[in-house]
Design a protein around this motif. Sequence first.
Motif, PDB file in Angstrom:
ATOM      1  N   LEU A  10     -52.984   7.310  18.985  1.00 38.50           N
ATOM      2  CA  LEU A  10     -53.326   6.381  20.045  1.00 38.50           C
ATOM      3  C   LEU A  10     -52.421   5.155  19.983  1.00 38.50           C
ATOM      4  CD1 LEU A  10     -55.466   5.993  22.328  1.00 38.50           C
ATOM      5  CD2 LEU A  10     -56.804   4.679  20.677  1.00 38.50           C
ATOM      6  N   ASN A  11     -51.944   4.723  21.127  1.00 46.22           N
ATOM      7  CA  ASN A  11     -51.123   3.526  21.219  1.00 46.22           C
ATOM      8  C   ASN A  11     -51.830   2.355  20.538  1.00 46.22           C
ATOM      9  OD1 ASN A  11     -50.607   0.853  22.878  1.00 46.22           O
ATOM     10  ND2 ASN A  11     -48.759   2.086  23.111  1.00 46.22           N
ATOM     11  N   ALA A  12     -51.078   1.559  19.796  1.00 48.14           N
ATOM     12  CA  ALA A  12     -51.665   0.484  18.994  1.00 48.14           C
ATOM     13  C   ALA A  12     -52.365  -0.561  19.853  1.00 48.14           C
ATOM     14  CB  ALA A  12     -50.580  -0.169  18.136  1.00 48.14           C
ATOM     15  N   VAL A  13     -51.779  -0.885  21.010  1.00 50.75           N
ATOM     16  CA  VAL A  13     -52.397  -1.892  21.880  1.00 50.75           C
ATOM     17  C   VAL A  13     -53.678  -1.348  22.501  1.00 50.75           C
ATOM     18  CG1 VAL A  13     -52.105  -3.262  23.993  1.00 50.75           C
ATOM     19  CG2 VAL A  13     -50.228  -3.076  22.344  1.00 50.75           C
ATOM     20  N   VAL A  14     -53.643  -0.077  22.924  1.00 51.99           N
ATOM     21  CA  VAL A  14     -54.852   0.542  23.470  1.00 51.99           C
ATOM     22  C   VAL A  14     -55.949   0.549  22.410  1.00 51.99           C
ATOM     23  CG1 VAL A  14     -55.841   2.670  24.409  1.00 51.99           C
ATOM     24  CG2 VAL A  14     -53.561   1.943  25.120  1.00 51.99           C
ATOM     25  N   ALA A  15     -55.586   0.884  21.188  1.00 49.44           N
ATOM     26  CA  ALA A  15     -56.560   0.901  20.099  1.00 49.44           C
ATOM     27  C   ALA A  15     -57.113  -0.496  19.836  1.00 49.44           C
ATOM     28  CB  ALA A  15     -55.914   1.468  18.834  1.00 49.44           C
ATOM     29  N   GLN A  16     -56.240  -1.496  19.837  1.00 53.21           N
ATOM     30  CA  GLN A  16     -56.677  -2.859  19.540  1.00 53.21           C
ATOM     31  C   GLN A  16     -57.564  -3.415  20.640  1.00 53.21           C
ATOM     32  OE1 GLN A  16     -56.036  -4.678  16.545  1.00 53.21           O
ATOM     33  NE2 GLN A  16     -57.790  -5.695  17.511  1.00 53.21           N
ATOM     34  N   VAL A  17     -57.195  -3.178  21.898  1.00 50.02           N
ATOM     35  CA  VAL A  17     -58.030  -3.645  23.002  1.00 50.02           C
ATOM     36  C   VAL A  17     -59.411  -3.000  22.933  1.00 50.02           C
ATOM     37  CG1 VAL A  17     -58.334  -3.576  25.514  1.00 50.02           C
ATOM     38  CG2 VAL A  17     -56.123  -4.221  24.545  1.00 50.02           C
ATOM     39  N   THR A  18     -59.430  -1.707  22.634  1.00 52.71           N
ATOM     40  CA  THR A  18     -60.717  -1.016  22.516  1.00 52.71           C
ATOM     41  C   THR A  18     -61.564  -1.630  21.409  1.00 52.71           C
ATOM     42  OG1 THR A  18     -59.636   1.033  23.222  1.00 52.71           O
ATOM     43  CG2 THR A  18     -61.823   1.235  22.265  1.00 52.71           C
ATOM     44  N   GLU A  19     -60.935  -1.921  20.283  1.00 56.35           N
ATOM     45  CA  GLU A  19     -61.671  -2.522  19.178  1.00 56.35           C
ATOM     46  C   GLU A  19     -62.143  -3.933  19.532  1.00 56.35           C
ATOM     47  OE1 GLU A  19     -63.714  -2.931  15.810  1.00 56.35           O
ATOM     48  OE2 GLU A  19     -62.812  -1.095  16.593  1.00 56.35           O
ATOM     49  N   ASN A  20     -61.312  -4.682  20.248  1.00 56.18           N
ATOM     50  CA  ASN A  20     -61.719  -6.025  20.684  1.00 56.18           C
ATOM     51  C   ASN A  20     -62.967  -5.949  21.569  1.00 56.18           C
ATOM     52  OD1 ASN A  20     -59.487  -7.022  19.341  1.00 56.18           O
ATOM     53  ND2 ASN A  20     -58.265  -7.334  21.205  1.00 56.18           N
ATOM     54  N   ASP A  68     -68.840   4.654  27.608  1.00 61.83           N
ATOM     55  CA  ASP A  68     -68.733   3.793  26.433  1.00 61.83           C
ATOM     56  C   ASP A  68     -67.439   2.993  26.494  1.00 61.83           C
ATOM     57  OD1 ASP A  68     -66.720   5.579  25.748  1.00 61.83           O
ATOM     58  OD2 ASP A  68     -67.695   6.337  23.934  1.00 61.83           O
ATOM     59  N   GLU A  69     -67.105   2.291  25.401  1.00 57.94           N
ATOM     60  CA  GLU A  69     -65.919   1.435  25.412  1.00 57.94           C
ATOM     61  C   GLU A  69     -64.645   2.228  25.663  1.00 57.94           C
ATOM     62  OE1 GLU A  69     -68.969  -0.364  22.558  1.00 57.94           O
ATOM     63  OE2 GLU A  69     -68.130   1.637  22.947  1.00 57.94           O
ATOM     64  N   ARG A  70     -64.574   3.432  25.113  1.00 59.31           N
ATOM     65  CA  ARG A  70     -63.372   4.255  25.289  1.00 59.31           C
ATOM     66  C   ARG A  70     -63.212   4.683  26.743  1.00 59.31           C
ATOM     67  NH1 ARG A  70     -65.136   8.695  21.138  1.00 59.31           N
ATOM     68  NH2 ARG A  70     -67.026   8.221  22.345  1.00 59.31           N
ATOM     69  N   ALA A  71     -64.316   5.050  27.390  1.00 62.96           N
ATOM     70  CA  ALA A  71     -64.241   5.454  28.794  1.00 62.96           C
ATOM     71  C   ALA A  71     -63.816   4.282  29.670  1.00 62.96           C
ATOM     72  CB  ALA A  71     -65.598   5.988  29.251  1.00 62.96           C
ATOM     73  N   ILE A  72     -64.307   3.081  29.366  1.00 66.37           N
ATOM     74  CA  ILE A  72     -63.920   1.898  30.141  1.00 66.37           C
ATOM     75  C   ILE A  72     -62.432   1.611  29.975  1.00 66.37           C
ATOM     76  CG2 ILE A  72     -64.196  -0.607  30.311  1.00 66.37           C
ATOM     77  CD1 ILE A  72     -66.473   0.911  31.626  1.00 66.37           C
TER      78      ILE A  72
END
Length: 619
Positions: A9-19, A291-295
């Motif tokens: 997973l792209n690092a920014v996509v992962a970080q935004v999801t975690e945020n 969930d957060e991933r779907a959003i």
Amino acid sequence: MTNLPKVELNAVVAQVTENIRTRSRGSRADYLARMEAQAEQGPHRKTLPCGNLAHGFAACGPTDKDLLSQSDVPNIAIVSSYNDMLSAHQPFEDTPKQIKKIIAGAGGVAQFAGGVPAMCDGITQGMAGMELSLFSRDVIAMSTAIALSHNMFDGALCLGVCDKIVPGLLIGALSFGHLPMIFVPAGPMPSGLPNDEKARVRQLFAQGKVGREELLAAESASYHSPGTCTFYGTANSNQLLMEIMGLHLPGASFVNPNTPLREALTSAASEQVLKLVKGGDDYRPLAKVVDERAIVNAVVGLLATGGSTNHTMHLVAMAAAAGIQLTWDDFSALSSVVPSLTKIYPNGVADINHFQAAGGMAYLIGTLLDAGLLHEDVLTTYAETGLNAYRQEPQLRDGKLRWVPGPAESHDTSVLRSAADPFAADGGLKVLKGNLGRAVIKTSAVKPEYRVQEAPAIIFHSQSEFIEAFQRGELDKDFIAVLRYQGPRANGMPELHKLVPILGSLQDKGFKVGLVTDGRMSGASGKVAAAIHVTPEAAAGGLIGKIQNGDVIRMDGEAGTLDVLVDEAAFGARIATMPDLSGNQYGCGRELFAALRTQVTGAAMGARSFDFDVSEADQ
């Protein structure tokens, strides 16, 4: 689909999801706890007194009455936006009958639980009714809740297409997120007059070079049959979002109405929802799908395709309904790494049918997954877990619906490209920040040479004021139009499309022009640099209310800034200009929406009238 290599997973996509997950931890947990409590209660018909239950199936035939008397027979709610005036919703006329037949054949029952209002921004454009449009989303959400409130149901099918309808349906449905739900689209109308030709005629009409007869002929050739309008506005953005969130069946979004494939997909959705009900082997409540991933997947899909700017509000509101705190900064961060993969009007000349022919959702989702820009490990409403199933497209073979692998290559790279060969490296949506607050600009629809504008302001408080100034010949110069008191609290935040042909024609003459507004332009935004959704809005004390004629404004769609170039102390000392808004409070039903205007949140909070325990400070 099981042999695909694992993609990081792209690092920014992962970080935004975690945020998002971190800031939403409390509100999401509260939401899920409420849904779990509702799931434990189950449909009330299992415990209803006999008189109540008799009311619930009084209109049913003997067979359905017998079935609904049994607690283990699934009952599916149908909630629909059908009306026969609007082309996008007219195809739903016979859909409930089809659904009932399919579900009955599978051993269940389906009841038409309720209808929701559906209004068309294309009809109300520039008229008083447009001031009800944004608020209609929340009315639709409440109507959806009313339809489901009888608690007779084990699942639901939501039938909707256009601008506020799908967001409203989802917001309302999420209040019943313990139920499995599938969204059922109607599809776009076949292609008519090319969109660039339609835009050309509109611009000629604005210049007085063609008359109403020529304009009506062009519009009628564009909007000509049942189905959704074919440009890539909010309606078609809705369909893309529902599919990439796993709320449609794969490939369901852009199949034309009244075709065998469209009917087969509706039948398949009817059969599928029965498999997902509680008590079965594959219970999938809506609350777990959204969930957060779907959003995040939804935002990525929107950015990759240059979708409607209305979703900078709608997605925020839909996420909040699921206890998820999505912010404009999340959009901006994702836009920096999500490439632009489509050229669909107003971001190009092709329409949504051309996108479908070029490879459509199967190719789009596949290339985004291959680039690590989407969460694959999501729960969907389809038979397989994970978004890889949405690399498939539906086909009819010997009269039977089958899903087959989607195209490995785009069939038309002028319309749809891979993430490895994009039209642009970013998602074409910027959040602007500066001394006027925050705003959104859709850069994907604006040529690079027009994305930075610096010019004196001319103040307007209505579209009619602007049009009259143009007709008097006062706008043949460099300027930035400031159209304020157009936010949700002021007048319901109508779309401002009447400005687009005029500003476009002035730009074509060589003038530097732009727009700054606390109103909205929606999915058809294009051509001219426009800072929209300025927040705080003027009616809520926003500094856009202090701008004066002649103040120089700098709007930088590349750097992401929006400033009035006035001495800070002098600007702060000004008193905001407040126009008479009484004319927006009455007529065409506007008086009925007074309460919504007083309690609505700002655009960055989703312009919503519901309290979902999401703090505005977090936005």
